[in-house]
Design an enzyme around this catalytic site. Structure first.
Site, short mmCIF file in Angstrom:
data_model
loop_
_atom_site.label_atom_id
_atom_site.label_comp_id
_atom_site.label_asym_id
_atom_site.label_seq_id
_atom_site.Cartn_x
_atom_site.Cartn_y
_atom_site.Cartn_z
N GLU A 102 -7.04 -5.37 -0.81
CA GLU A 102 -5.77 -5.89 -1.32
C GLU A 102 -5.90 -7.25 -1.97
O GLU A 102 -5.24 -7.54 -2.99
CB GLU A 102 -4.73 -5.94 -0.19
CG GLU A 102 -4.28 -4.58 0.32
CD GLU A 102 -5.32 -3.82 1.12
OE1 GLU A 102 -6.26 -4.48 1.62
OE2 GLU A 102 -5.23 -2.59 1.26
N GLU B 9 -4.37 1.09 -4.92
CA GLU B 9 -5.08 2.14 -4.19
C GLU B 9 -4.37 3.48 -4.37
O GLU B 9 -3.17 3.59 -4.10
CB GLU B 9 -5.15 1.77 -2.71
CG GLU B 9 -6.02 0.53 -2.46
CD GLU B 9 -5.72 -0.18 -1.14
OE1 GLU B 9 -5.06 0.39 -0.28
OE2 GLU B 9 -6.16 -1.35 -1.01
N GLN C 12 -0.05 -0.62 -0.94
CA GLN C 12 0.50 0.63 -0.40
C GLN C 12 1.71 0.46 0.53
O GLN C 12 2.64 1.25 0.49
CB GLN C 12 -0.59 1.45 0.26
CG GLN C 12 -1.29 2.34 -0.75
CD GLN C 12 -2.35 3.24 -0.15
OE1 GLN C 12 -2.61 3.23 1.04
NE2 GLN C 12 -2.98 4.02 -1.00
N PHE C 13 1.64 -0.54 1.37
CA PHE C 13 2.75 -0.84 2.28
C PHE C 13 2.77 -2.35 2.47
O PHE C 13 1.72 -2.99 2.42
CB PHE C 13 2.53 -0.18 3.65
CG PHE C 13 2.74 1.32 3.67
CD1 PHE C 13 3.97 1.86 4.03
CD2 PHE C 13 1.70 2.17 3.33
CE1 PHE C 13 4.15 3.24 4.04
CE2 PHE C 13 1.89 3.56 3.34
CZ PHE C 13 3.11 4.10 3.70
N HIS D 99 3.41 0.27 8.95
CA HIS D 99 3.98 0.96 7.80
C HIS D 99 5.48 0.74 7.67
O HIS D 99 6.12 1.38 6.86
CB HIS D 99 3.69 2.47 7.90
CG HIS D 99 2.25 2.84 7.71
ND1 HIS D 99 1.28 2.55 8.64
CD2 HIS D 99 1.61 3.46 6.70
CE1 HIS D 99 0.11 2.98 8.21
NE2 HIS D 99 0.27 3.55 7.04
N PRO E 191 -3.56 -9.24 3.69
CA PRO E 191 -4.87 -9.71 3.21
C PRO E 191 -4.78 -10.34 1.82
O PRO E 191 -5.67 -11.08 1.41
CB PRO E 191 -5.72 -8.42 3.16
CG PRO E 191 -5.05 -7.47 4.11
CD PRO E 191 -3.58 -7.80 4.01
#
Ligand code: TPP
Ligand code: TPP
Ligand code: MG
Ligand code: MG
Lengths: 325, 339, 325, 339
Positions: free
Chosen positions: A60, A29, A82-83, A129, A89
């Protein structure tokens, strides 16, 4: 050689991998147009084109599952999530498929892919995060898990991961992305997946850590050395496969161990290391093993972050406890 | 719903294949059914583990696989043995897998059929990745993925459909709507008018086909495959069919479905209608049927014998399958295991 | 009192919960019409109706996420996932939402729900049907994880889980569903979530286990007792919150420990227990701690199951090793 | 796309609400925008953490929330501050949350608004469960869930939509299609003609509405809510809008989008058109605008002051939030932490 941050070292490593192997592709992403939320893939879409560096829908499981298919068909995908808090997921795809395709197909279909994920807290980020759930990945047979804490290792482990014939999860310590700089070879090299790195050799106590907590661990070691304690600092660096011999050997020498990690205590990866010591180095242990970890709470928001994160003080305190005890 | 051959063997439209070709499809369906029945028997005898029969779905599976090129990618499920076999996966490996042996998961080189996926919905996205790689490599190989009506409720279905459409990948999504996900009926699985209608939400063409009409399926899948191969992107096919047996050998369908339903569907049997069609065309005889069955029986027996002759797997093989090279940690465990 | 299997005890517990609290609802794949793949919910839809016992589409994340919403709105959902290997699509909902809603909302929205999942191998099942990934759940702050190994505990822990104001994961040992029978109170009772159960008291060595491996553990204890060894057998029973005091106390007495579990070794829950011993009972340990666990491989198919599953022999062997050592 | 008020303030159709009501919606949008701007400033000053601005989406958010009953359930995202506020969530708690304090996640009793969901797509299924419970309890409370265009690609979106339809639950799905998921444009997010078109694949009605038309949104959501409340089941609304600011304060939109686009959308500003409409109707004056802004400014300042006056959180509170009662293990950790 040039002096770069951990983030730059990763960017350089990806650049090199894309350049030398046309089968390497990146997907994730926002990794293309914006170079990723941490800019680790900055400039790579411009340089290698839209057919090598893919922005994807927000999905994801899809990213990881598609990368798995790509890998079977001969590409070497490097997927970014991303994190770490958004990797769950994809957990099903990782444990049930990515890590098992080789076993399921008795080596016929293999999955040489890399999943890169920024992880850890300490930057006052929003919920989800700041995760450090490395132990849930280290528990997955068929998946290798590496966690660099220096720019040179970041690039070397990334390139080793891309070369590896099996899937590798690369956890990137967010807090260190731009916090450390060091000389990094601009050329092509790998850091072997597996062996621990003895960052500092000592005789009285071993501090074990990985990822961002290496920073506090180093600082704690410095404090202890000032006290006249001879400290061994070990960067575990590869959680799976784990270098049990290296871990045991250190404590056979020092007789004392503090294990430091950011994740909650219970079923965190520190338990595995303590277990190795209880199994292999019991007769060398001069004092109880100590774990200095996050509490068994959700990683908190900014205002409580300092309540959660194991700081230099807690490490020093634990070390002194078992040095004196 | 597209269909070419009616349950009574009459034809709705000109058939796109010859009688010889029809006979060959019929023979494949017969062989598949023999395998299916044999597998049920093997399970009852304790010679293989839980088995998921496909009886009633031979038309969908053989018809679809017949539309593929031998090097296309195939990703199917535990219920797709006929499909996988027709796509090149040998019976003996299928049996071997079901005796509980991972070595059954390795089809011969050149056969690009992934071992059956057992997590519902997990594999469709693999087909997407396979197709993506082929597209990037500039090959004209496509990826075909088969799954059930239940699988369309999983999040992974959604992500797979979307990725395929977004990147315009050569994937054919083939749903065998056999009316049930274990005990859960299609009518409750989704309120969508049809499963095929879901495709539109991804900007993908979606069609329904009579899954018990092997020639109708062949025709529909052939078109989808051609489109994918020619760069027109993905498409979705819902094959309407029925699982005539239990979900698996561990299931008892009496708990959740009516006998009358099963009877209705028996009349729509995918083998029966082709036999009737061939009969009318003079292409079927009891002798030929007997010959088909006995040849198939022999082949399946041979496959079973081959599978059962495979030496016991060793602990070293198990440990050796984790990575390309066992790590030191695994070698240490192997040593301990062999102690 | 009646003599029932673990499966029957669970069925009875669910029946009782549905009967006494109209807010209790069950949901899951095939739990209604067929009573679930293991028939644990058998007869309950007939008895309590379609508005208490829901069959659902095949969507694990949906099942768990919907149950979470139900719980916030005042129901007490008991969700079933068919096998632990199919729980991973729901992992995100469990860790990021179910276990965190209380924290995120500072107690304003709470999630009194139960997730029941059959787990473990040993019945020659197909891929993904033999998982023992309890450690990835035990690591989740905000989630309690209980694992009964007897019919009485199964019912008692189930009822305690349903009463609990927080989410509880109940892992049900498949291999023991019908393998053990015992007297179980037909009435309403709970088994406290938290404390270990000392199944057998002894002085020379402690065997720790949980779930299905309690069977082999008991058998190994019997073999050792025949040798004249006095064996303490502990059923951990609750993985989270963990009864560290109970664990340490046992080994302070016996001085020796073998930890037995079915999951792979690395980052398995055994590490946590070994760590507790290395931290709390070091000076009592007369010999290295031993873990007898599954190998770091994918749980194999039927023909290799015996290669994987830790058997009585391995446990006895490990115990003798440290008894003699 | 349904719309009642054009960007220039002219009206397409008879308005369903009075000028007074329109003024009130306008006032709410102004207040929201003041909050948004203030939050951007607070973030730059380091007083709150990363912030996700909603400027440009006030029409969608205020219009939608205005259609809800005060006890309805609301599950929205990090970008839904205006929506949540209008649904009853106080500004000061929103600010408190953004200073990095979990206590901001607890709206007052009676306000059934869940704290903002930060995992994309994670919360829609919670709304489904909430609605399910209400339906079972026989209440007429509905659940409303808001999310972005990007969220429709997540598997959880699919499962939530399907469950809502299958069980015919009182849920309103409200997608704020603001054209981007961080840098990823709507055009690539899905090949579906519209996002609303996805609803059909679940057997659910789906409509598009001009998300920058607060009255259009109010009308559309009111209808959906009424349907849900009356037992007609779930529905889906795609509100077409635009995020005028960056994704968050950490984002740089210049990397991925054109200024000209942003200018086009600025002309469609949801506040502007209502102001023009009111101006024509004689309901707007510069003085009133100034008053609105100053009142809003004061309220927001007060909220910030309230939030910032909240005492530092303690480690005990953090540990106390894990369970209803801290376990012994947690109490031991607390003791260690407090050492
Ligand atoms: C992720 C996952 N959830 C649940 C299961 C258990 N399960 C096996 S088959 C099945 C039903 C699948 O139905 P459908 O997709 O229609 O395929 P069919 O069996 O009818 O061919 C279920 C729920 C599973 N294998 N994987
Ligand atoms: C599961 C998950 N994946 C990724 C992210 C990172 N992320 C935060 S917002 C966002 C984009 C969401 O876009 P959209 O749904 O359109 O909402 P918008 O931000 O435009 O309001 C992403 C990818 C996340 N928060 N959660
Ligand atoms: Mg089905
Ligand atoms: Mg958006």
């Amino acid at each position: 050689m040039s002096v770069v941050t951990l983030a730059q070292a990763l960017n350089g490593g990806l650049d090199l991998a894309l350049e030398k192997d046309p089968n390497v592709v990146l997907l994730g992403e926002d990794i293309g147009r914006t170079g990723g939320v941490f800019r680790i893939t900055d400039g790579l879409r411009e340089k290698y084109g839209e057919d090598r560096v893919f922005d994807t829908p927000v999905a994801e499981s899809g990213i990881v599952g598609a990368a798995l298919g790509m890998a079977i068909a001969g590409l070497k995908p490097v997927a970014e999530i991303q994190f770490l808090g958004f990797s769950y997921p994809a957990y099903d795809q990782i444990i049930n498929h990515v890590a098992r395709m080789r076993n399921r197909s008795a080596h016929r279909f293999t999955v040489p892919m890399v999943i890169r994920i920024p992880f850890g807290g300490g930057i006052g980020a929003a919920e989800h995060h700041s995760e450090s759930t490395e132990s849930i990945y280290a528990h997955v047979p068929g998946l290798k898990v590496v966690v660099p804490s220096t720019p040179a290792d970041a690039k070397g482990l990334l390139l080793a991961a891309i070369e590896d014939p099996d899937p590798v999860l690369l956890l990137e310590p967010i807090r260190l992305y731009r916090a450390v700089k060091e000389e990094v070879d601009e050329g092509d090299y790998t850091t072997p997946i597996g062996p621990i790195r003895v960052e500092r050799s000592g005789d009285d106590i071993t501090l074990f850590s990985w990822g961002a907590m290496m920073k506090e661990t180093r600082a704690a070691a410095a404090v202890l050395e000032d006290d006249g304690v001879s400290v061994e600092v070990i960067d575990i660096r590869t959680l799976s496969p784990l270098d049990r011999d290296g871990i045991a050997a250190s404590v056979e020498k020092t007789g004392r161990a503090v294990i430091i990690h950011e994740a909650p205590l219970t079923a965190g990866f520190g338990g595995e290391i303590a277990a190795v010591l209880a199994e292999r180095a019991l007769y060398s242990l001069k004092a109880p093993v100590r774990r200095v970890t996050g509490w068994d709470t959700v990683f908190p928001l900014k205002r409580s972050e300092s309540h959660y994160l194991p700081g230099v003080d807690r490490i020093v305190h634990a070390a002194r406890d078992i040095l004196e005890g | 719903m597209f269909s070419l051959v009616n349950p009574d063997g009459t034809v709705r439209d000109r058939l796109p294949i010859s009688i010889e070709e029809t006979k060959s499809l019929y023979a494949d369906m017969v062989e598949s059914r023999v395998y299916d029945h044999k597998s049920m028997a093997l399970q009852r005898q304790g010679r293989i583990a839980t088995y998921a029969p496909f009886e009633g779905q031979e038309g969908a599976q053989i018809g679809a696989a017949a539309a593929l090129r031998s090097d296309d990618w195939v990703a199917g499920t535990y219920r797709d043995a006929a499909l996988m076999w027709k796509a090149g996966y040998p019976w003996d490996l299928m049996v071997l897998g079901r005796t509980g042996d991972e070595r059954g998961g390795a089809p011969p080189e050149g056969v690009n059929v992934l071992p059956a996926c057992l997590t519902v919905g997990g594999h469709m996205i693999h087909a997407v990745g396979l197709a993506w790689a082929e597209k990037l490599k500039g090959s004209d190989r496509i990826a075909f993925t088969s799954f059930g009506d239940g699988a369309t409720s999983e999040g992974d279905f959604h992500e797979a459909m979307n990725f395929a459409a977004v990147y315009e990948l050569p994937v054919v999504f083939f749903c065998q709507n056999n009316q049930f996900a274990i005990s859960y009926p299609r009518s409750e699985q989704t309120r969508s008018q049809s499963i095929a209608a879901k495709a539109e939400g991804y900007g993908m063409p979606g069609v329904q086909v009579d899954g018990n009409d092997v020639i109708g399926v062949l025709t529909t899948v052939t078109e989808a495959v051609a489109g994918a191969r020619e760069g027109e992107g993905p498409s979705f096919i819902e094959a309407i069919t029925y699982r005539m047996g239990p979900h698996t050998t561990a299931d008892d369908p009496d708990r959740y479905r009516d006998d009358t339903d099963a009877e209705d569907w028996a009349a729509k049997d995918p083998l029966l209608r082709v036999r009737l069609l061939l009969e009318k065309a003079g292409g079927w005889s009891p002798e030929w049927q007997a010959e088909l069955e006995s040849t198939a029986g022999e082949r399946i027996e041979e496959a079973v014998a081959t599978a059962e002759a495979v030496a016991e797997p060793t602990v070293g093989e198990m440990i050796g399958r984790v990575f390309a090279q066992p790590t030191d940690a695994l070698l240490a465990q192997l040593a301990e295991a062999e102690e």
